[in-house]
Write a protein that holds these residues in place. Structure first.
Motif, PDB file in Angstrom:
ATOM      1  N   PRO A 250       0.834  -1.323  -0.165  1.00  0.00           N
ATOM      2  CA  PRO A 250      -0.006   0.189   0.124  1.00  0.00           C
ATOM      3  C   PRO A 250       0.783   1.289  -0.026  1.00  0.00           C
ATOM      4  N   ASP A 251       1.880   1.399   0.626  1.00  0.00           N
ATOM      5  CA  ASP A 251       2.572   2.671   1.027  1.00  0.00           C
ATOM      6  C   ASP A 251       4.160   2.420   0.443  1.00  0.00           C
ATOM      7  N   LEU A 252       4.588   3.269  -0.770  1.00  0.00           N
ATOM      8  CA  LEU A 252       5.764   3.241  -1.486  1.00  0.00           C
ATOM      9  C   LEU A 252       7.052   3.598  -0.301  1.00  0.00           C
ATOM     10  N   ARG A 253       6.664   4.298   0.831  1.00  0.00           N
ATOM     11  CA  ARG A 253       7.709   4.816   1.858  1.00  0.00           C
ATOM     12  C   ARG A 253       7.948   3.493   2.750  1.00  0.00           C
ATOM     13  N   ASP A 254       7.165   2.407   2.846  1.00  0.00           N
ATOM     14  CA  ASP A 254       7.625   1.198   3.421  1.00  0.00           C
ATOM     15  C   ASP A 254       8.851   0.582   2.910  1.00  0.00           C
ATOM     16  N   MET A 255       9.149   0.648   1.486  1.00  0.00           N
ATOM     17  CA  MET A 255       9.858   0.055   0.909  1.00  0.00           C
ATOM     18  C   MET A 255      11.196   0.392   1.490  1.00  0.00           C
ATOM     19  N   PHE A 256      11.283   1.637   1.835  1.00  0.00           N
ATOM     20  CA  PHE A 256      12.724   1.839   2.221  1.00  0.00           C
ATOM     21  C   PHE A 256      12.902   2.206   3.622  1.00  0.00           C
ATOM     22  N   ALA A 257      11.832   1.697   4.368  1.00  0.00           N
ATOM     23  CA  ALA A 257      11.965   2.029   5.913  1.00  0.00           C
ATOM     24  C   ALA A 257      12.873   0.879   6.463  1.00  0.00           C
ATOM     25  N   ALA A 258      13.603   0.184   5.917  1.00  0.00           N
ATOM     26  CA  ALA A 258      14.454  -0.879   6.434  1.00  0.00           C
ATOM     27  C   ALA A 258      13.887  -1.577   7.687  1.00  0.00           C
ATOM     28  N   ASP A 259      12.405  -1.988   7.597  1.00  0.00           N
ATOM     29  CA  ASP A 259      11.804  -2.661   8.575  1.00  0.00           C
ATOM     30  C   ASP A 259      11.836  -4.318   8.285  1.00  0.00           C
ATOM     31  N   THR A 260      12.553  -5.107   9.027  1.00  0.00           N
ATOM     32  CA  THR A 260      12.826  -6.341   8.977  1.00  0.00           C
ATOM     33  C   THR A 260      11.581  -7.021   8.971  1.00  0.00           C
ATOM     34  N   ARG A 261      10.543  -6.711   9.688  1.00  0.00           N
ATOM     35  CA  ARG A 261       9.158  -7.421   9.679  1.00  0.00           C
ATOM     36  C   ARG A 261       8.781  -7.203   8.298  1.00  0.00           C
ATOM     37  N   TRP A 262       8.649  -6.071   7.816  1.00  0.00           N
ATOM     38  CA  TRP A 262       8.082  -5.896   6.508  1.00  0.00           C
ATOM     39  C   TRP A 262       8.950  -6.709   5.386  1.00  0.00           C
ATOM     40  N   LEU A 263      10.115  -6.649   5.510  1.00  0.00           N
ATOM     41  CA  LEU A 263      10.961  -7.632   4.469  1.00  0.00           C
ATOM     42  C   LEU A 263      10.580  -9.019   4.696  1.00  0.00           C
ATOM     43  N   GLY A 264      10.415  -9.402   5.906  1.00  0.00           N
ATOM     44  CA  GLY A 264      10.082 -10.953   6.073  1.00  0.00           C
ATOM     45  C   GLY A 264       8.919 -11.127   5.589  1.00  0.00           C
ATOM     46  N   HIS A 265       7.923 -10.092   5.431  1.00  0.00           N
ATOM     47  CA  HIS A 265       6.409 -10.472   4.880  1.00  0.00           C
ATOM     48  C   HIS A 265       6.375 -10.283   3.247  1.00  0.00           C
ATOM     49  N   TYR A 266       7.101  -9.257   2.940  1.00  0.00           N
ATOM     50  CA  TYR A 266       7.288  -9.054   1.281  1.00  0.00           C
ATOM     51  C   TYR A 266       8.363  -9.490   0.618  1.00  0.00           C
ATOM     52  N   GLY A 267       9.597  -9.792   1.409  1.00  0.00           N
ATOM     53  CA  GLY A 267      10.649 -10.377   0.811  1.00  0.00           C
ATOM     54  C   GLY A 267      10.500 -11.705   0.118  1.00  0.00           C
ATOM     55  N   PHE A 268      11.429 -11.979  -0.699  1.00  0.00           N
ATOM     56  CA  PHE A 268      11.660 -13.103  -1.654  1.00  0.00           C
ATOM     57  C   PHE A 268      12.717 -14.113  -1.256  1.00  0.00           C
ATOM     58  N   SER A 269      12.529 -15.355  -1.573  1.00  0.00           N
ATOM     59  CA  SER A 269      13.620 -16.185  -1.010  1.00  0.00           C
ATOM     60  C   SER A 269      14.850 -15.932  -2.121  1.00  0.00           C
ATOM     61  N   PRO A 270      16.105 -16.045  -1.624  1.00  0.00           N
ATOM     62  CA  PRO A 270      17.139 -15.674  -2.384  1.00  0.00           C
ATOM     63  C   PRO A 270      17.634 -16.928  -3.219  1.00  0.00           C
ATOM     64  N   LEU A 271      16.962 -18.061  -2.783  1.00  0.00           N
ATOM     65  CA  LEU A 271      17.174 -19.558  -3.337  1.00  0.00           C
ATOM     66  C   LEU A 271      16.438 -19.564  -4.724  1.00  0.00           C
ATOM     67  N   LEU A 272      15.159 -18.691  -4.872  1.00  0.00           N
ATOM     68  CA  LEU A 272      14.282 -19.056  -5.943  1.00  0.00           C
ATOM     69  C   LEU A 272      14.451 -17.877  -7.183  1.00  0.00           C
ATOM     70  N   GLN A 273      15.276 -18.273  -8.101  1.00  0.00           N
ATOM     71  CA  GLN A 273      15.664 -17.478  -9.110  1.00  0.00           C
ATOM     72  C   GLN A 273      14.375 -17.160 -10.145  1.00  0.00           C
ATOM     73  N   ALA A 274      14.034 -15.809 -10.467  1.00  0.00           N
ATOM     74  CA  ALA A 274      13.002 -15.527 -11.438  1.00  0.00           C
ATOM     75  C   ALA A 274      13.438 -16.083 -12.832  1.00  0.00           C
ATOM     76  N   SER A 275      12.700 -16.859 -13.416  1.00  0.00           N
ATOM     77  CA  SER A 275      12.886 -17.584 -14.767  1.00  0.00           C
ATOM     78  C   SER A 275      11.648 -17.517 -15.473  1.00  0.00           C
ATOM     79  N   LEU A 276      11.592 -17.427 -16.896  1.00  0.00           N
ATOM     80  CA  LEU A 276      10.646 -17.530 -17.522  1.00  0.00           C
ATOM     81  C   LEU A 276       9.698 -18.793 -17.573  1.00  0.00           C
ATOM     82  N   ALA A 277      10.813 -20.180 -17.327  1.00  0.00           N
ATOM     83  CA  ALA A 277      10.322 -21.345 -17.540  1.00  0.00           C
ATOM     84  C   ALA A 277       9.653 -21.918 -16.277  1.00  0.00           C
ATOM     85  N   THR A 278      10.292 -21.377 -15.223  1.00  0.00           N
ATOM     86  CA  THR A 278       9.608 -21.907 -13.989  1.00  0.00           C
ATOM     87  C   THR A 278       8.652 -20.898 -13.168  1.00  0.00           C
ATOM     88  N   GLY A 279       8.512 -19.666 -13.863  1.00  0.00           N
ATOM     89  CA  GLY A 279       7.829 -18.596 -13.283  1.00  0.00           C
ATOM     90  C   GLY A 279       8.432 -17.385 -12.669  1.00  0.00           C
TER      91      GLY A 279
END
Ligand code: PHE
Length: 355
Positions: A324-353
């Motif tokens: 909802p709020d752009l400013r949250d993106m740069f607030a460095a809140d680890t709870r927010w990152l835990g919720h909206y962050g992505f697994s570093p082990l899952l690489q974006a790819s057109l074949a697997t999604g």
């Protein structure tokens, strides 16, 4: 001579028994060091008669070389043992479960990677440029005339002038990377330029630092149809659904004609659904590269044409992942990152999604 045989035997025994590199080196110093036993005997050669010297000289030399060789080979063996021990003790069990408490990829990083995957599939490569730009790359070469009000429209952050009076800026868009690329590369050019951009602005949908992805294609015979095709394919791939778009005429100094592209959307309670619906939302600016921009970069507009586009990564991340709020993106809140962050082990790819 028997002395020599006895000395050789003594040292070869000690060398063979040495079980670490430091101990081995002590033995070497005791025999061959400056004041070592063999070195002292060699020094005694000066006092010998010529006949004695003839016999003892080669014998002592031979002794010295033999001890040196024994030390070397023992040293290699000890080093090998040390490496084998390290290899045996430093193994890693690849079948262990992953530690899920590790950090997550920031949604902005994730979205930039998704974009890179989509555009690289269309033959684009990634280009970069500096965050602190000069007036030429950020404005002048992009066909902003000096003193033109468009420069103020960007809410530019100006740096303190340097000793020569040159005033750099924090780049207000990623378009200066177009200029750097066209000056340094010959057409055909097909690049995207993801990166940080800065404007003096802050509210729910604006932050002073934000991210853009720029796109640039320069090739003979390129036209607006190519631009539309690339961007239509891009949004459907990015939102992972069919997305209806419209192009509206617009103005940018560096493109002619220029357009903004809107995507169809609808509201579902608090959620925004991209693709269908009866509302339009602007998501990017684009157009055919202005002949003045090509000329500023030494490209002949009579031969080459091209198109460019630029979009806000953060806003696209908000739309795709429902933040909802752009400013949250740069607030460095680890709870927010835990919720909206992505697994570093899952690489974006057109074949697997993508996500
Ligand atoms: N640089 C423009 C902006 O920041 C976006 C854009 C890029 C528009 C390329 C057209 C072509 O608003």
């Amino acid at each position: 001579m028997s002395d020599i045989a006895a000395i050789k035997e003594k040292y070869s025994g000690e060398i063979a028994a040495a079980d670490n590199l430091a101990g081995l080196d002590e033995i070497r110093v005791a025999a061959l060091g400056k004041k070592g036993e063999v070195s002292m005997m060699m020094r005694g050669l000066g006092q010998m008669s010529p006949e004695e010297k003839k016999v003892m000289g080669p014998a002592l030399n031979g002794l010295k070389n033999e001890i040196a060789a024994l030390v070397e080979s023992r040293k290699s063996a000890l080093e090998l043992d040390a490496m084998n021990a390290a290899l045996a003790s430093e193994t890693m069990d690849m079948s262990l479960p992953v530690d899920t408490s590790m950090g997550t990829l920031h949604p902005v990083q994730q979205v930039m990677e998704e974009m890179a995957v989509i555009f690289s599939d269309m033959g684009f490569s990634v280009a970069e440029g500096p965050d602190i730009e000069d007036d030429f790359h950020n404005f002048t070469a992009l066909n902003f005339p000096p003193g033109h009000p468009a420069r103020d429209m960007h809410d530019t952050f100006f740096m303190t002038p340097d000793a020569e009076g040159e005033q750099k800026v924090l780049r207000t868009h990623t378009s200066p990377v177009q200029i750097r690329t066209m000056i340094n590369q010959k057409p055909p050019i097909r690049i995207i330029a993801p990166g940080r951009t800065y404007r003096c602005d802050s509210d729910q949908t604006h932050t002073p630092m934000f991210h853009q992805v720029e796109g640039l294609v320069i090739e003979e015979g390129t036209h607006m149809g190519h631009l539309k095709g690339v961007l239509m394919d891009f949004v459907s791939a990015f939102f992972e659904t069919d997305v209806d778009v419209q192009f509206r005429p617009h103005h940018f100094p560096f493109t002619e004609p220029s357009a903004e592209m809107d995507v169809r959307y609808e509201r579902d309670g608090a959620a925004i659904k991209i693709g269908q619906g009866d509302k339009w939302m602007e998501i990017l600016g684009c157009g055919m590269v202005h002949p003045n921009v090509l000329r500023a970069c030494g490209i002949d507009p009579e031969v080459y044409q091209g198109f460019a586009f630029g979009m806000g990564v953060d806003r696209l991340a908000m739309l795709k992942y429902g933040m909802p709020d752009l400013r949250d993106m740069f607030a460095a809140d680890t709870r927010w990152l835990g919720h909206y962050g992505f697994s570093p082990l899952l690489q974006a790819s057109l074949a697997t999604g993508l996500s």
